[in-house]
Design an enzyme around this catalytic site. Sequence first.
Site, PDB file in Angstrom:
ATOM      1  N   HIS A 133       0.582  -1.379   0.013  1.00 56.78           N
ATOM      2  CA  HIS A 133      -0.446  -0.010   0.061  1.00 56.78           C
ATOM      3  C   HIS A 133       0.679   1.184  -0.163  1.00 56.78           C
ATOM      4  CE1 HIS A 133      -3.182   3.042   1.085  1.00 56.78           C
ATOM      5  NE2 HIS A 133      -4.210   2.388   0.550  1.00 56.78           N
ATOM      6  N   HIS A 134       0.322   1.701  -1.041  1.00 57.37           N
ATOM      7  CA  HIS A 134       1.306   3.256  -0.567  1.00 57.37           C
ATOM      8  C   HIS A 134       1.397   4.527   0.197  1.00 57.37           C
ATOM      9  CE1 HIS A 134       3.576   5.923  -3.226  1.00 57.37           C
ATOM     10  NE2 HIS A 134       2.602   6.825  -4.230  1.00 57.37           N
ATOM     11  N   SER A 135       0.734   3.757   1.211  1.00 58.19           N
ATOM     12  CA  SER A 135       0.285   4.886   2.374  1.00 58.19           C
ATOM     13  C   SER A 135       2.031   4.289   3.501  1.00 58.19           C
ATOM     14  CB  SER A 135      -0.635   4.366   3.497  1.00 58.19           C
ATOM     15  OG  SER A 135      -0.859   3.647   3.833  1.00 58.19           O
TER      16      SER A 135
END
Length: 507
Positions: free
Chosen positions: A160-162
Amino acid sequence: MEIKIRRRRGQIAETTVKKEVEEEEQPLSPAARLFHAPEFNCYIISVVGLKNKIEPDMIIEGIKQTLMRHPRFSSKLVNNCNNNRQEQKWVRTNVVVEDHVIIPKIQTQHIENANADVFLESYVSDLTTIPLDTSKPLWEVHLLDLKTSDAENVAVLRIHHSLGDGMSMMSLVLACTRKTSNPNELPSLPYQNRPSSGSSSLKTSSRCYSRFFWLVMVLWSAALLVLNTVCDALEFIATALFLKDTETPIKGDFKLSKGKRMCMVHRTVSLDDIKLIKNAMKMTVNDVVLGVSQAGLSQYLKRRYGEQEESKRNSSNIPKGIRLRAALLVNLRPTTGIQDLADMMTKGSKCRWGNWIGYIIFPFSIALCDDPLKHLRRAKSTIDRKKNSLEAVLTFVVGKILLNTLGVQRAANVLNRALSNTTMSFSNLVGPVEEISFYGHTVTYIAPSVYGHPHALTMHFQSYMNKLTISLTVDPTVISDPHKLCDDWEESLRSIKVVVQERTSTQ
């Protein structure tokens, strides 16, 4: 005396517990919260080709010894409601690595290489419709016992990009690899000389001109920097409000729905060809990649417009004055940090982790040119002008201000609108210069990309050894033939190389 000592010990114990709790729980950064908004629920996905058969036990054990030492890969996302306000935190948890390593059963006996490539593309595309399980850390590794045209087996990493930006993830993955020539050594990246507009140019100027003219040049450079930054800031504001790109066959009408299926393909070309053009034209690799991409997009749009207007097949087909812009991602870190990340996983040291990226709105000049080198010159002229601006830093700072003042949802709406009014995303990452192994498995290629943002086309370029891999992530309802776009890119590179060689030989 005893009472005082006991109280002090109690205070020390209480402080220690507080510190442990703080270390166990970390609030999400504003950028990380943005990537969990419905409009920006972004994932980084990387297809890694391997030269030998996968041994899952080796990879699982390697992950336990490396990635599990990184706090983001051993923390899960927790949503808390505090005074009617939602808070998101990273909370450390016990990770069962086997739950994150997925080994699908594939009936490979009747799959030939060409069909295996199609199977891989379909498998990766299907992953774009499946969200990660938030009850555990937001990453997974898929190990495919599948022989394709360019790899013996394949690993697919989805994160996930987070957790961090592409540079963070690429550096982290590379920190888990080693040179095949020396299994104890980290891979090395090519030296990137980033001359500042200050030091070297100022020294040269001071030798050549009097102090007066030197001062005039400094003031003029500063004025240009400010002027360019203001112009770029106004363009960004206009783009967020009303300035839209032309409705071309590659621009999606993006009201991006959750779970939308994206198609991912890749193509590998020779990095030596890029360097040959770079040296002959006195450019950078990035300049050449941008120029070839501009030529390839022009050729692809010529075909698409020709299909729409068959009666005009003999004409150029491309309308004049097309506005086609890309959100070009810029890494704002001073260094790539592979050694720092390796140290983090072994010693617990800290480095600049997270999402440290800015954007440049890069206008592609879409046209058919008799001289293919015009595309290179135009692209170089545009990117040189963009380099003489603080646009990337400004978009990063403004993004943080919007998040802190408007909140995640409103900031996501603003940024989503700005990106939706452009056509595509574009990024370029530098990879290792020598052959590397991923937990004992020799790597043949690396093809990373991202999905979840409001673009029907994302072009990502990744260098590795003497190869350059082009990764395309497309909305198949908009671009149904991404392989033809790869063909046009490759053909544009070939035609530019031929012209460069001809002109070099005649000089």
